[in-house]
Design a protein around this motif. Structure first.
Motif, PDB file in Angstrom:
ATOM      1  N   VAL A  43       0.755  -1.000   0.035  1.00 25.05           N
ATOM      2  CA  VAL A  43       0.367   0.299  -0.236  1.00 25.05           C
ATOM      3  C   VAL A  43       0.965   1.272  -0.417  1.00 25.05           C
ATOM      4  N   TYR A  74      -3.814   1.341  -3.188  1.00 25.64           N
ATOM      5  CA  TYR A  74      -3.324  -0.927  -3.297  1.00 25.64           C
ATOM      6  C   TYR A  74      -3.168  -1.365  -4.023  1.00 25.64           C
ATOM      7  N   LEU A 102      -7.765   2.864  -1.537  1.00 19.10           N
ATOM      8  CA  LEU A 102      -8.178   2.525  -0.165  1.00 19.10           C
ATOM      9  C   LEU A 102      -8.484   3.675   0.184  1.00 19.10           C
ATOM     10  N   ASP A 118     -12.206  -1.815   3.014  1.00 15.61           N
ATOM     11  CA  ASP A 118     -11.197  -1.728   3.449  1.00 15.61           C
ATOM     12  C   ASP A 118     -10.273  -0.846   4.755  1.00 15.61           C
ATOM     13  N   TYR A 163      -6.857  -1.361   7.004  1.00 16.16           N
ATOM     14  CA  TYR A 163      -5.446  -0.245   7.086  1.00 16.16           C
ATOM     15  C   TYR A 163      -5.683   0.505   7.616  1.00 16.16           C
ATOM     16  N   ASN A 223     -10.681 -10.080  -0.069  1.00 17.67           N
ATOM     17  CA  ASN A 223     -10.972  -8.834  -0.122  1.00 17.67           C
ATOM     18  C   ASN A 223     -11.701  -9.060  -1.861  1.00 17.67           C
TER      19      ASN A 223
END
Length: 640
Positions: free
Chosen positions: A92, A101, A113, A120, A123, A140
């Motif tokens: 990232v 990402y 993101l 998300d 993160y 994801n």
């Protein structure tokens, strides 16, 4: 005993086995499995750190992430992806404005993101945790429905917001890790599972029982420990041995569960097997011991028959016979010795019973029981009765006479005691009077001495007052001279004019003071004269009192002599009264003793009469007893 031994042995073995499991096996297996999981994760963490600090990616980010060099970045990610066959590789980029990402799994995929997107959230939660790395089980849009264990690692470069510029990592295929954990076995039914920090089990085998460590307070108490925890718990009605250890690298709890039944079943099977073998052994022992028991009981039966024969016949000349040389033979020998001693005792009793019969017969003859119809025995019986009656009558007359004498002695003793008491009271009163007179003489002496001392002090007081008069004369003389000096000083001051006015005032004051002193001395002289007159009268009075005291002392001395003579006379009277009282008491005591002795003689006479009757009864009883003893002893058969 066999059952008890097997039960105790099984209990001890079960306890030892449980202690070994909880203190050695389960902690060792936890540590071993944790080490294997850590070893499996170590390359992933290492490559994630390398990817987050990759120089090529850092340079590409610094240049503004140009699309022209994206192929080189993709090749670098493919190389990492192929080295250890990861499920995915990602990083990232956060330049402070946008968050990009990059996900690689056979092909490179990108996405933006944003914090508002639920997918998300991982993160932003990682950024807030401020950890150098973490492991996150997630999926994801690129992984689809399959879960991956993502290793998130922060790079060393920081953007202007203070956040990591690059976060890189790899995604692990959870199947491999799940196979490692689910294929683990401790015994046959021991299973392992992996739970997150909240206690929810994420990876386990199909046969695992526990799926959530927060379902019961007992399981929840295992959470929050950084080391190993081994405990025996009850879950859903099943006893379990549970071991939990925190894996720092994985940020997960490693849980190992072992059912208690797995350990108890083999132990129970072994117990039943041992019980069966013990029963077989006991049965075989009984079969083998039966002939031996019969051979041992046969001499005992014979032994019992011989004893029964001796008991029924009471023939003490018989003896026990046995061929056994062991304990039974020793017992037979001791019983034979006992029979011999009993035989000797019965023989002695037989002889004694014959002598007792002879003695009882002689006693009966003496008491008149035997030959009652003969003239001699009747004469003896009549003589004894007459003697006893005559003795009783004489003792009764003497007792009556001595009782009257004792009563007279008691009256004399009482009157003599009264005389002694009166004499003692007189003696005590005389002694008290003598003592009081002695105290009076001592007090009169003290008064006389005090009066003499007072007179002496009064005389000294008169001398002192005369000395005071002399002093007062001297003071008057000095006052007169002071007035003369003051008069002369006044003349001199008047002749001096104005300068002598002040001195004139002083002279006047001195003269006035001298006049005051003269007046005071005259008053003091008057008072001293009055004191001297009073002292003279007091001296005369004291001399008269001293004469009276001296006369009183002479009278009290004569009275004391008379009281002493009275005390001596009272003492002689008291001694004489005490001698009379003592003699009468001795006479009273002697009379009482004679009366008691006569009562004893009368009682003895009655007792003698009763004894004659008792002897008769005892003689009859002894005759009966001797006959019964003879009959009883003759029932035993002994050698003569």
């Amino acid at each position: 005993m066999t059952l008890l031994t097997l039960f105790i042995q099984t209990s001890l073995y079960t306890k030892s086995r449980v202690e070994s499991l909880m203190q050695q096996e389960l902690p060792t297996n936890l540590a071993y499995l944790g080490a294997e999981v850590a070893l499996e994760l170590a390359p992933s963490i290492h490559l994630s750190r390398s990817l987050a600090n990759n120089p090529l990616i850092e340079r590409w980010v610094k240049e503004g992430s140009p699309d022209a060099e994206l192929t080189a970045v993709s090749d670098e990610m493919a190389k990492t992806f192929q080295d250890l066959s990861f499920a995915s590789v990602f990083f990232v980029v956060n330049d402070g404005e946008e968050i990009d990402y990059y996900y690689f799994s056979n092909t490179l995929k990108t996405a933006k993101l944003v914090e508002s997107n639920f997918d998300d959230a991982w993160y932003f939660e990682y950024l807030n945790s401020m950890k150098p790395y973490e492991l996150n089980l997630d999926s994801n849009e690129f992984t689809g429905d399959s879960l991956q264990m993502f290793v998130n690692y922060s790079g060393s470069k920081i953007n202007h917001l203070g956040q990591p510029m690059i976060i890189g990592g790899v995604g692990l295929d959870m199947q491999k890790l799940a196979d490692l954990i689910s294929n683990y076995r401790l015994g046959e039914q021991g299973r392992a599972s992996l739970a997150n920090h909240q206690g929810l089990v994420e990876v386990n085998s199909n046969n695992s029982i526990i799926t959530d460590l927060t379902t019961t307070p007992e399981l929840e108490s295992l959470l929050g420990h950084k080391g190993q925890v081994v405990k025996q718990v009850t879950y859903q009605g099943q006893e379990l041995f549970l071991g939990v250890v925190w894996l720092e690298d994985l940020q997960r709890y490693l849980v190992v569960e072992v059912p208690l039944s797995e350990f108890m079943t083999p132990i129970k099977q072994q117990f039943y097997k041992s019980l069966f073998l013990g029963g077989l052994f006991l049965l075989a022992s009984l079969i083998l011991l039966y002939p031996l028991a019969v051979s041992l009981s046969r001499p005992l039966v014979k032994f019992q028959q011989q004893l029964s024969d001796i008991t029924l016949s009471l023939d003490l000349s018989k003896r026990l016979e046995t061929s056994d040389q062991a304990e039974l033979g020793d017992l037979a020998s001791q019983i034979n010795s006992l029979l011999k001693r009993i035989e000797q005792a019965i023989s002695g009793v037989l002889v004694s019973s014959e002598e007792l019969t002879s003695t009882a017969t002689h006693l009966a003859q003496t008491a008149g029981l035997v030959g009652r119809n003969t003239d001699k025995q009747q004469e003896v019986s009549q003589t004894m009765a007459a003697a006893v009656e005559q003795m009783s009558s004489s003792v009764a007359e003497i007792t009556s006479t001595m009782e009257e004498l004792s009563a007279s002695s008691t009256q004399i003793a009482d009157h003599s005691q009264s005389v002694v008491e009166v004499a003692n009271l007189t003696l005590d009163s005389s002694k008290k009077g003598a003592d009081a007179m002695q105290n009076l003489q001592e007090r009169m002496g003290d008064i006389h001495q005090d009066s003499a001392n007072s007179l002496q002090e009064i005389i000294q007081l008169g001398s002192k007052s005369k000395e005071i008069s002399k002093v007062m004369d001297l003071i008057n003389t000095l006052a007169d001279q002071t007035k003369l000096i003051a008069f002369n000083a006044a003349l001199e001051a008047s002749s001096a004019g104005e300068s002598g006015k002040r001195f004139s005032v002083v002279a006047s004051e001195i003269r006035r003071l001298a006049d005051s002193v003269t007046d005071s001395t005259h008053e003091i002289e008057d008072r001293i004269q009055e004191i001297q007159d009073s002292i003279s009268r007091l001296v005369i009075t004291s001399e008269k009192g001293a004469d009276s005291i001296q006369l009183g002392m002479q009278v009290s001395s004569e009275t004391a002599e008379d009281l002493n003579a009275l005390v001596q006379a009272a003492s002689k009277t008291s001694n004489a009264a005490q001698q009379i009282s003592l003699s009468t008491k001795q006479q009273k005591t002697a009379s009482g003793q004679v009366v008691v002795a006569l009562h004893d003689i009368a009682s003895a006479s009655s007792h003698n009469a009763e004894s004659v009757r008792n002897i008769t009864d005892v003689s009859e009883s002894m005759l009966k007893m001797s006959q019964q003893l003879t009959e009883l002893v003759h029932e035993f058969k002994v050698k003569r």
